[in-house]
Design a protein around this motif. Sequence first.
Motif, PDB file in Angstrom:
ATOM      1  N   LEU A  35      53.343 -18.991 -41.513  1.00 26.48           N
ATOM      2  CA  LEU A  35      52.707 -19.276 -42.685  1.00 26.48           C
ATOM      3  C   LEU A  35      51.294 -19.756 -42.696  1.00 26.48           C
ATOM      4  O   LEU A  35      50.329 -19.643 -43.666  1.00 26.48           O
ATOM      5  N   ALA A  36      50.865 -20.573 -41.774  1.00 26.92           N
ATOM      6  CA  ALA A  36      49.696 -21.148 -41.911  1.00 26.92           C
ATOM      7  C   ALA A  36      48.471 -20.242 -41.595  1.00 26.92           C
ATOM      8  O   ALA A  36      47.644 -19.942 -42.025  1.00 26.92           O
ATOM      9  N   TYR A  37      48.961 -19.211 -40.507  1.00 24.24           N
ATOM     10  CA  TYR A  37      48.157 -18.016 -40.280  1.00 24.24           C
ATOM     11  C   TYR A  37      48.018 -17.251 -41.472  1.00 24.24           C
ATOM     12  O   TYR A  37      46.825 -16.917 -41.776  1.00 24.24           O
ATOM     13  N   HIS A  38      48.972 -16.815 -41.997  1.00 21.53           N
ATOM     14  CA  HIS A  38      48.727 -15.680 -43.045  1.00 21.53           C
ATOM     15  C   HIS A  38      48.001 -16.462 -44.478  1.00 21.53           C
ATOM     16  O   HIS A  38      47.321 -15.599 -45.088  1.00 21.53           O
ATOM     17  N   THR A  39      48.266 -17.634 -44.644  1.00 24.21           N
ATOM     18  CA  THR A  39      47.602 -18.359 -45.661  1.00 24.21           C
ATOM     19  C   THR A  39      46.094 -18.298 -45.145  1.00 24.21           C
ATOM     20  O   THR A  39      45.233 -17.891 -46.134  1.00 24.21           O
ATOM     21  N   ALA A  40      45.907 -18.610 -44.057  1.00 23.03           N
ATOM     22  CA  ALA A  40      44.509 -18.817 -43.646  1.00 23.03           C
ATOM     23  C   ALA A  40      43.858 -17.115 -43.847  1.00 23.03           C
ATOM     24  O   ALA A  40      42.627 -17.052 -44.251  1.00 23.03           O
ATOM     25  N   VAL A  41      44.546 -16.238 -43.651  1.00 21.94           N
ATOM     26  CA  VAL A  41      43.859 -14.721 -43.610  1.00 21.94           C
ATOM     27  C   VAL A  41      43.644 -14.600 -45.095  1.00 21.94           C
ATOM     28  O   VAL A  41      42.554 -14.029 -45.486  1.00 21.94           O
ATOM     29  N   VAL A  42      44.675 -14.851 -46.078  1.00 22.00           N
ATOM     30  CA  VAL A  42      44.557 -14.877 -47.539  1.00 22.00           C
ATOM     31  C   VAL A  42      43.146 -15.630 -47.957  1.00 22.00           C
ATOM     32  O   VAL A  42      42.149 -15.100 -48.636  1.00 22.00           O
ATOM     33  N   MET A  43      43.087 -16.940 -47.521  1.00 21.44           N
ATOM     34  CA  MET A  43      41.607 -17.486 -47.718  1.00 21.44           C
ATOM     35  C   MET A  43      40.359 -17.225 -47.245  1.00 21.44           C
ATOM     36  O   MET A  43      39.392 -17.491 -47.610  1.00 21.44           O
ATOM     37  N   GLY A  44      40.656 -16.199 -46.230  1.00 22.58           N
ATOM     38  CA  GLY A  44      39.463 -15.898 -45.460  1.00 22.58           C
ATOM     39  C   GLY A  44      38.734 -16.888 -44.589  1.00 22.58           C
ATOM     40  O   GLY A  44      37.608 -16.711 -44.599  1.00 22.58           O
ATOM     41  N   THR A  45      39.358 -17.645 -44.215  1.00 25.76           N
ATOM     42  CA  THR A  45      38.711 -18.668 -43.214  1.00 25.76           C
ATOM     43  C   THR A  45      38.555 -17.922 -41.801  1.00 25.76           C
ATOM     44  O   THR A  45      39.211 -17.055 -41.500  1.00 25.76           O
ATOM     45  N   ASN A  46      37.675 -18.915 -41.167  1.00 25.85           N
ATOM     46  CA  ASN A  46      37.699 -18.453 -39.562  1.00 25.85           C
ATOM     47  C   ASN A  46      38.898 -18.847 -38.834  1.00 25.85           C
ATOM     48  O   ASN A  46      38.839 -20.001 -38.366  1.00 25.85           O
ATOM     49  N   VAL A  47      39.865 -17.983 -38.926  1.00 23.96           N
ATOM     50  CA  VAL A  47      41.122 -18.417 -38.412  1.00 23.96           C
ATOM     51  C   VAL A  47      41.174 -19.170 -36.994  1.00 23.96           C
ATOM     52  O   VAL A  47      41.662 -19.932 -36.564  1.00 23.96           O
ATOM     53  N   ASP A  48      40.519 -18.283 -36.036  1.00 27.10           N
ATOM     54  CA  ASP A  48      40.403 -18.797 -34.669  1.00 27.10           C
ATOM     55  C   ASP A  48      39.452 -19.878 -34.547  1.00 27.10           C
ATOM     56  O   ASP A  48      39.589 -20.603 -33.422  1.00 27.10           O
ATOM     57  N   GLN A  49      38.586 -20.019 -35.184  1.00 19.54           N
ATOM     58  CA  GLN A  49      37.497 -21.203 -35.029  1.00 19.54           C
ATOM     59  C   GLN A  49      37.445 -21.837 -36.183  1.00 19.54           C
ATOM     60  O   GLN A  49      36.229 -21.851 -36.880  1.00 19.54           O
ATOM     61  N   PRO A  50      38.364 -22.508 -36.814  1.00 21.11           N
ATOM     62  CA  PRO A  50      38.080 -23.490 -38.121  1.00 21.11           C
ATOM     63  C   PRO A  50      36.927 -24.356 -37.899  1.00 21.11           C
ATOM     64  O   PRO A  50      36.531 -24.624 -36.959  1.00 21.11           O
ATOM     65  N   ARG A  51      36.291 -24.470 -39.169  1.00 15.51           N
ATOM     66  CA  ARG A  51      35.145 -25.175 -39.216  1.00 15.51           C
ATOM     67  C   ARG A  51      35.410 -26.796 -38.581  1.00 15.51           C
ATOM     68  O   ARG A  51      36.683 -27.207 -38.995  1.00 15.51           O
ATOM     69  N   ASN A  52      34.437 -27.318 -38.081  1.00 12.04           N
ATOM     70  CA  ASN A  52      34.521 -28.854 -37.546  1.00 12.04           C
ATOM     71  C   ASN A  52      35.365 -28.948 -36.522  1.00 12.04           C
ATOM     72  O   ASN A  52      35.614 -30.171 -36.222  1.00 12.04           O
ATOM     73  N   LEU A  53      36.114 -28.014 -35.935  1.00 13.13           N
ATOM     74  CA  LEU A  53      37.162 -28.379 -34.684  1.00 13.13           C
ATOM     75  C   LEU A  53      36.666 -27.738 -33.846  1.00 13.13           C
ATOM     76  O   LEU A  53      35.707 -26.652 -33.457  1.00 13.13           O
ATOM     77  N   ALA A  54      37.001 -28.331 -32.577  1.00 16.32           N
ATOM     78  CA  ALA A  54      36.687 -27.680 -31.110  1.00 16.32           C
ATOM     79  C   ALA A  54      38.006 -27.340 -30.569  1.00 16.32           C
ATOM     80  O   ALA A  54      39.127 -28.246 -30.818  1.00 16.32           O
ATOM     81  N   LYS A  55      38.150 -26.498 -29.751  1.00  8.04           N
ATOM     82  CA  LYS A  55      39.270 -26.297 -28.826  1.00  8.04           C
ATOM     83  C   LYS A  55      39.770 -27.529 -27.997  1.00  8.04           C
ATOM     84  O   LYS A  55      41.008 -27.954 -27.997  1.00  8.04           O
ATOM     85  N   SER A  56      38.785 -28.011 -27.394  1.00 11.74           N
ATOM     86  CA  SER A  56      39.127 -29.373 -26.598  1.00 11.74           C
ATOM     87  C   SER A  56      38.224 -30.472 -26.917  1.00 11.74           C
ATOM     88  O   SER A  56      37.018 -30.234 -27.120  1.00 11.74           O
TER      89      SER A  56
END
Length: 365
Positions: free
Chosen positions: A340-361
């Motif tokens: 649900l989170a994934y497909h909502t993000a795809v519809v919103m057109g966000t950068n799914v794998d690298q969302p803003r302001n966030l780091a992997k670690s």
Amino acid sequence: NKANYLHFMAKEIHEQPEVVGHTLRRYVDMAAERIALPQRLPFDFNDIGRISITGCGSSSYAGHVAKYWFERLARVPVELDVASEFRYREAPLRKGDLAIFISQSGETADTLAALRYAKAQGLHTLSVVNAPTSTIARESETMLQTLAGPQIGVASTRAFTCQLMVLAALAVAAGKSRGELSDADETRLVQRLIEIPRLMATALATEPQIEKLARDMAKCRNVVYLGRGTSFPLALEGALKLKEISYVHAEGYAAGELKHGPIALIDETMPVIVIAPYDGVFEKTVSNMQEVAARGGNIILMTDAKGAREAIVDPLVTIVLPDMAATFTPMVYDIPMQLLAYHTAVVMGTNVDQPRNLAKSVTVE
Ligand code: M6R
């Protein structure tokens, strides 16, 4: 490489039956239907008065689920902290007790600092990490690895479910050593764990329905997630996932807390995602759903066939997940949450794998 997927996150979601299966085989003797930890633990669960579990973000929610398991299956009290609080609240800790640290990267600064603090207090330290050569893995007395494979997407998906698998196996091992579980109990629980990868694959089949739902979700400004028991931390995790990658504001609550404040938010514009397998607290969750329905909220129910029949209220959408025994539902019910989170993000057109302001670690405190 993303194989045929649009994003690493999609690939990582779909690979879960496989990697959770690998993790399962590391901790379970499949033929004997017994827990078989890869190493001897340097402590006896009978000497542990209390377990402290610490992590950040999704890893802390995996710990939150595990709290229910350790308490229920091994009858050992568990305290749960987000790592950034653990060190500063001056909790009375008893030398020789056990502290568990959960981290995908093994480099999260707050979790590492909490580990060093626990060590200095004389606690046994055990980490559940995905990166076996990471600092947290190296510095903890015992390291139990999740075999989730490399994590590229910032959102934790398969790392989370693999953490749950390791923690479930450890909770059963603890119950067994403390004499709370018989051989027959262990076999029954291990059989349930062995079923998980197959059930996860079945849960992935809900994707077309969820993709459709995501189109409506992307129009919403706020979403509430509710759950009881082990579905409560899953509600927190579902809400974190949605806000993290789609930037739609979401909050998770224990379903029973609804009437203590959040119910004021409910109106006909508010989707309420209810995570409710047909388990011992299902009836209670139904009464919370009635409260939502009475205020015009749109219920999206994640349940099994029996739950769908017994829900009384008329949800806007029901996502039917496979029938399974109650104990380990979070590993399977997390899948629709991730989708649900994934497909909502795809519809919103966000950068799914690298969302803003966030780091992997997150290596700063
Ligand atoms: O590497 P870690 O497991 O220690 O990371 C902890 C959190 O930063 C992490 O789970 C974060 O909340 C994820 N982006 C959630 O999807």
